[in-house]
Write an enzyme that holds these catalytic residues in place. Structure first.
Site, PDB file in Angstrom:
ATOM      1  N   ASP A 131     154.068  53.011 -37.073  1.00  0.00           N
ATOM      2  CA  ASP A 131     155.033  54.116 -37.061  1.00  0.00           C
ATOM      3  C   ASP A 131     156.368  53.705 -37.701  1.00  0.00           C
ATOM      4  O   ASP A 131     157.094  54.550 -38.222  1.00  0.00           O
ATOM      5  CB  ASP A 131     155.297  54.610 -35.630  1.00  0.00           C
ATOM      6  CG  ASP A 131     154.097  55.377 -35.075  1.00  0.00           C
ATOM      7  OD1 ASP A 131     153.112  55.546 -35.821  1.00  0.00           O
ATOM      8  OD2 ASP A 131     154.144  55.791 -33.900  1.00  0.00           O
ATOM      9  N   GLU A 154     147.446  67.055 -39.764  1.00  0.00           N
ATOM     10  CA  GLU A 154     146.348  67.559 -40.583  1.00  0.00           C
ATOM     11  C   GLU A 154     144.954  67.307 -40.005  1.00  0.00           C
ATOM     12  O   GLU A 154     144.062  66.851 -40.716  1.00  0.00           O
ATOM     13  CB  GLU A 154     146.463  66.929 -41.976  1.00  0.00           C
ATOM     14  CG  GLU A 154     146.234  65.394 -42.032  1.00  0.00           C
ATOM     15  CD  GLU A 154     147.469  64.537 -41.804  1.00  0.00           C
ATOM     16  OE1 GLU A 154     148.430  64.997 -41.160  1.00  0.00           O
ATOM     17  OE2 GLU A 154     147.465  63.382 -42.266  1.00  0.00           O
ATOM     18  N   GLU A 162     150.764  60.508 -48.024  1.00  0.00           N
ATOM     19  CA  GLU A 162     151.891  61.445 -47.919  1.00  0.00           C
ATOM     20  C   GLU A 162     152.537  61.783 -49.265  1.00  0.00           C
ATOM     21  O   GLU A 162     152.934  62.927 -49.487  1.00  0.00           O
ATOM     22  CB  GLU A 162     152.937  60.923 -46.926  1.00  0.00           C
ATOM     23  CG  GLU A 162     152.397  60.758 -45.493  1.00  0.00           C
ATOM     24  CD  GLU A 162     151.915  62.056 -44.852  1.00  0.00           C
ATOM     25  OE1 GLU A 162     152.263  63.155 -45.322  1.00  0.00           O
ATOM     26  OE2 GLU A 162     151.170  61.959 -43.844  1.00  0.00           O
ATOM     27  N   HIS A 175     146.663  67.991 -47.237  1.00  0.00           N
ATOM     28  CA  HIS A 175     146.023  66.772 -46.722  1.00  0.00           C
ATOM     29  C   HIS A 175     144.488  66.892 -46.696  1.00  0.00           C
ATOM     30  O   HIS A 175     143.804  65.865 -46.602  1.00  0.00           O
ATOM     31  CB  HIS A 175     146.509  66.472 -45.303  1.00  0.00           C
ATOM     32  CG  HIS A 175     147.748  65.640 -45.224  1.00  0.00           C
ATOM     33  ND1 HIS A 175     147.865  64.423 -45.858  1.00  0.00           N
ATOM     34  CD2 HIS A 175     148.923  65.835 -44.558  1.00  0.00           C
ATOM     35  CE1 HIS A 175     149.066  63.905 -45.569  1.00  0.00           C
ATOM     36  NE2 HIS A 175     149.726  64.745 -44.794  1.00  0.00           N
ATOM     37  N   HIS A 178     151.637  71.784 -46.612  1.00  0.00           N
ATOM     38  CA  HIS A 178     151.553  70.322 -46.567  1.00  0.00           C
ATOM     39  C   HIS A 178     150.273  69.869 -45.844  1.00  0.00           C
ATOM     40  O   HIS A 178     149.503  69.063 -46.373  1.00  0.00           O
ATOM     41  CB  HIS A 178     152.803  69.769 -45.872  1.00  0.00           C
ATOM     42  CG  HIS A 178     152.818  68.281 -45.706  1.00  0.00           C
ATOM     43  ND1 HIS A 178     153.462  67.442 -46.582  1.00  0.00           N
ATOM     44  CD2 HIS A 178     152.252  67.487 -44.773  1.00  0.00           C
ATOM     45  CE1 HIS A 178     153.293  66.192 -46.191  1.00  0.00           C
ATOM     46  NE2 HIS A 178     152.552  66.190 -45.093  1.00  0.00           N
ATOM     47  N   TYR A 188     156.834  59.672 -48.212  1.00  0.00           N
ATOM     48  CA  TYR A 188     156.783  61.088 -48.581  1.00  0.00           C
ATOM     49  C   TYR A 188     157.518  61.356 -49.892  1.00  0.00           C
ATOM     50  O   TYR A 188     156.951  61.849 -50.854  1.00  0.00           O
ATOM     51  CB  TYR A 188     157.437  61.941 -47.485  1.00  0.00           C
ATOM     52  CG  TYR A 188     156.670  61.999 -46.183  1.00  0.00           C
ATOM     53  CD1 TYR A 188     156.761  60.951 -45.266  1.00  0.00           C
ATOM     54  CD2 TYR A 188     155.881  63.076 -45.856  1.00  0.00           C
ATOM     55  CE1 TYR A 188     156.077  60.997 -44.066  1.00  0.00           C
ATOM     56  CE2 TYR A 188     155.191  63.131 -44.653  1.00  0.00           C
ATOM     57  CZ  TYR A 188     155.300  62.093 -43.759  1.00  0.00           C
ATOM     58  OH  TYR A 188     154.617  62.136 -42.570  1.00  0.00           O
TER      59      TYR A 188
HETATM   60  N1  BES Z   1     150.288  63.187 -40.970  1.00  0.00           N
HETATM   61  C1  BES Z   1     151.627  63.606 -40.790  1.00  0.00           C
HETATM   62  C2  BES Z   1     152.123  63.409 -39.386  1.00  0.00           C
HETATM   63  C3  BES Z   1     152.083  61.978 -38.909  1.00  0.00           C
HETATM   64  C4  BES Z   1     152.520  60.950 -39.712  1.00  0.00           C
HETATM   65  C5  BES Z   1     151.626  61.701 -37.652  1.00  0.00           C
HETATM   66  C6  BES Z   1     152.459  59.663 -39.244  1.00  0.00           C
HETATM   67  C7  BES Z   1     151.578  60.408 -37.188  1.00  0.00           C
HETATM   68  C8  BES Z   1     151.995  59.374 -37.988  1.00  0.00           C
HETATM   69  C9  BES Z   1     151.818  65.059 -41.189  1.00  0.00           C
HETATM   70  O1  BES Z   1     151.049  65.450 -42.284  1.00  0.00           O
HETATM   71  C10 BES Z   1     153.239  65.249 -41.615  1.00  0.00           C
HETATM   72  O2  BES Z   1     153.626  64.609 -42.550  1.00  0.00           O
HETATM   73  N2  BES Z   1     153.991  66.116 -40.944  1.00  0.00           N
HETATM   74  C11 BES Z   1     155.366  66.386 -41.252  1.00  0.00           C
HETATM   75  C12 BES Z   1     155.543  67.703 -41.963  1.00  0.00           C
HETATM   76  C13 BES Z   1     155.617  67.630 -43.442  1.00  0.00           C
HETATM   77  C14 BES Z   1     155.945  68.999 -44.048  1.00  0.00           C
HETATM   78  C15 BES Z   1     156.534  66.590 -43.995  1.00  0.00           C
HETATM   79  C16 BES Z   1     156.131  66.508 -39.956  1.00  0.00           C
HETATM   80  O3  BES Z   1     155.523  66.779 -38.923  1.00  0.00           O
HETATM   81  O4  BES Z   1     157.339  66.342 -39.992  1.00  0.00           O
HETATM   82 ZN    ZN Z   2     151.701  64.627 -44.146  1.00  0.00          ZN
END
Ligand code: BES
Ligand code: ZN
Length: 521
Positions: A360, A256, A303, A284, A280, A368
């Site tokens: 991480d 995002e 999330e 954000h 999604h 989520y």
């Molecule tokens: N912000 C996250 C991606 C992220 C999380 C990057 C933690 C680094 C560390 C992004 O908004 C996200 O959640 N992406 C998901 C998709 C979503 C529809 C669940 C993904 O990429 O899987």
């Molecule tokens: Zn996200």
């Protein structure tokens, strides 16, 4: 306090950041200058920043060169950079270079791009990788405005997560400005052969020229999505909304980055079926980018709210049954995640404890989907109208600020009517501070899944669905079916399944994943 920064952000903090970036594709190095305009709240005698894999060349405080100290490497966090300051110091300028250890940068060779003729560079700063390409106070607790001027040695286009300023023809540098305060993890960069296609006045797509047409038709709904989002939870505060379709090595579905969401090209399914990821990332813009978790232990605030918002958007755009189906599949995936985390019950609380760990590690489906289901439970408790009012107020109250879980709990309790307080307190306690799912949790139901379940039961009795039975299925139904027969299907069933669902031709990467997993398992 944030456990993932070495900076002294409580004493002195960045109010504005000026970046000068010189991107060199021959050496895969960015030579940069980061100028921090600081606010010294407690007469601190040092300004301490995060770095990781950076080579510092010189440091200047109010234009006078200064000695500085680089701290010993701390596992997961990198090295502190301590710079002596006085209570009157205003500006700290760091000259530096990125290195091969700058994990937040991906330098793509020409053959890793769609066009295969030009290289590309993109950044990924979340969670704690901004410090690998910018010396900064790398914590979501601190927000500041920023501006940048960037050049590269190949004359490629440069994009950053900020407003691109008009420049005169003889100016080689691209210039950017972010007027809202943002956390470091939302600073991003992409440099490559990129073109732009407008979808509306406010929305557009960036991609390599080879992909732009496909990308445009896949994501043409973004303008409608943005309007739906505003109708739900208040104004979009970031001016324009673009998406950038990256090469397949982009490591997420979406990220995002403000004003320009980064996306994987595997979302291009040909039928807009995977655009929930865009919903999604757009969501954000409210939860995460405008109202931000103060530490990575509070990641669920970003999330969980975003998934709730995303499903509300899906409900508006695709209908209630589609949204229910998403929740249903999410529930199954959450149960799988809980099973995998069964020896780490603490990691299944919404409020995490990631001390001495890589943040991480905490970025599981708990934040989520457990976050989503808690909000859903609150919705059931107080009603949707009341929850929506609360969310609008929450976004307004914390706009452009960061908050932690404790502050969230205090805030929501202060907004609940007396007669709901006890029930809400119980919900918050159970979901936030206790592992797993509360016993009273009502399992989500989905009408569209009932048909799938019937077919799964029939399958276990040896009855395969016909192509006709499933041809109008939503892609999520296909996935639920394929997941549901994993234990029962034998290798002999595979060719039939492949033809029933047209699996050799699917362009939907999620179906492909479920299918290939079934084949392997
Ligand atoms: N912000 C996250 C991606 C992220 C999380 C990057 C933690 C680094 C560390 C992004 O908004 C996200 O959640 N992406 C998901 C998709 C979503 C529809 C669940 C993904 O990429 O899987
Ligand atoms: Zn996200």
């Amino acid at each position: 306090m944030d456990q993932h920064t070495l900076s002294n952000y409580a004493d002195v903090c960045t109010k504005h950041l000026k970046l000068r970036l010189d991107i060199n594709f021959d050496s895969s190095i960015i030579t940069g200058t980061a100028t921090h305009l600081i606010e010294n709240n407690s007469e601190a005698s040092e300004f301490i920043l995060d770095t990781n894999g950076l080579h510092i060349t010189s440091v200047w405080v109010d234009d006078i060169e200064q000695e500085y100290t680089i701290g010993q490497t701390v596992k997961h966090l990198g090295n502190s950079l301590s710079i002596p300051i006085s209570s009157k110091s205003e500006q700290v300028e760091i000259h530096y270079q990125t290195t091969g250890e700058s994990a937040g940068l991906q330098w793509l060779q020409t053959n890793q791009t769609q066009g295969k003729k030009l290289p590309m560079l993109f950044s990924q700063s979340q969670a704690i990788l901004a410090r690998t390409w910018i010396p900064c106070q790398d914590t979501p607790s601190i927000k500041h405005t920023w501006e940048a001027s960037a050049i590269n040695n190949l004359g490629l286009n440069i994009l950053m997560s900020a407003k691109k300023l008009e420049t005169s023809i003889d100016e080689v540098a691209s210039r950017f400005e972010m007027q809202h305060p943002v956390p470091s993890y939302l600073i991003s960069l992409c440099c490559g052969n990129l073109v732009h296609a407008s979808v509306s006045e406010q929305c557009g797509i960036y991609a390599e020229p080879e992909l732009i047409e496909k990308a445009k038709s896949e994501f043409s709904a973004i303008d409608k999505m943005l309007k739906s989002a505003e109708a739900l939870y208040g104004d979009y505060r970031w001016d324009t909304f673009d998406v950038l379709v990256l090469p397949p090595s982009f490591p997420f579905g979406g990220m995002e980055n403000p004003m320009v969401t980064f996306l994987t090209p595997t979302l291009i399914a040909g039928d807009q079926s995977l655009t929930n990821v865009v919903a999604h990332e757009l969501a954000h813009s409210w939860s995460g980018n405008m109202v931000t978790c103060a530490t990575w232990n509070d990641f669920w605030l970003n999330e969980g709210f975003t998934v709730y918002f995303e499903r509300r958007l899906i409900e508006q755009l695709e209908g209630k049954e589609a949204a229910e189906l998403h929740s249903y599949l999410a529930y199954e995936e959450l149960l799988e995640e809980l099973e995998q985390l069964k020896n780490k019950p603490k990691d299944t609380k919404l409020l995490l404890d990631l001390k001495d760990r890589d943040p991480d590690d905490g970025m599981t489906l708990i934040a989520y989907e457990k976050g989503y289901f808690m909000l859903k439970t609150i919705e059931e408790q107080i009603g949707r109208i009341a929850l929506d009012q609360f969310i609008v107020e929450y976004f307004r109250h914390f706009a452009f600020k960061s908050l932690n879980t404790r502050e969230f709990v205090t805030f929501i309790k202060s907004k609940m009517p007396k007669e709901q307080l006890e029930a809400i307190t119980t919900i918050l306690d159970e979901w936030i501070y206790k592992p797993g799912l509360p016993a009273s949790f009502p399992k989500p139901i989905s009408k569209l899944n009932e048909d799938v379940n019937r077919k799964i039961v029939a399958f276990s009795k040896g009855d395969l669905p016909s192509h006709y039975d499933v041809k109008n299925w939503n892609w999520l139904q296909t996935i639920l079916f394929l997941n549901g027969i994993t234990e029962k299907a034998s290798i002999e069933d595979m060719p039939t399944l492949q033809s029933i669902f047209n699996l050799s031709k699917t362009e939907n990467a999620e179906i492909e994943f479920a299918w290939l997993r079934l084949v392997v398992l």
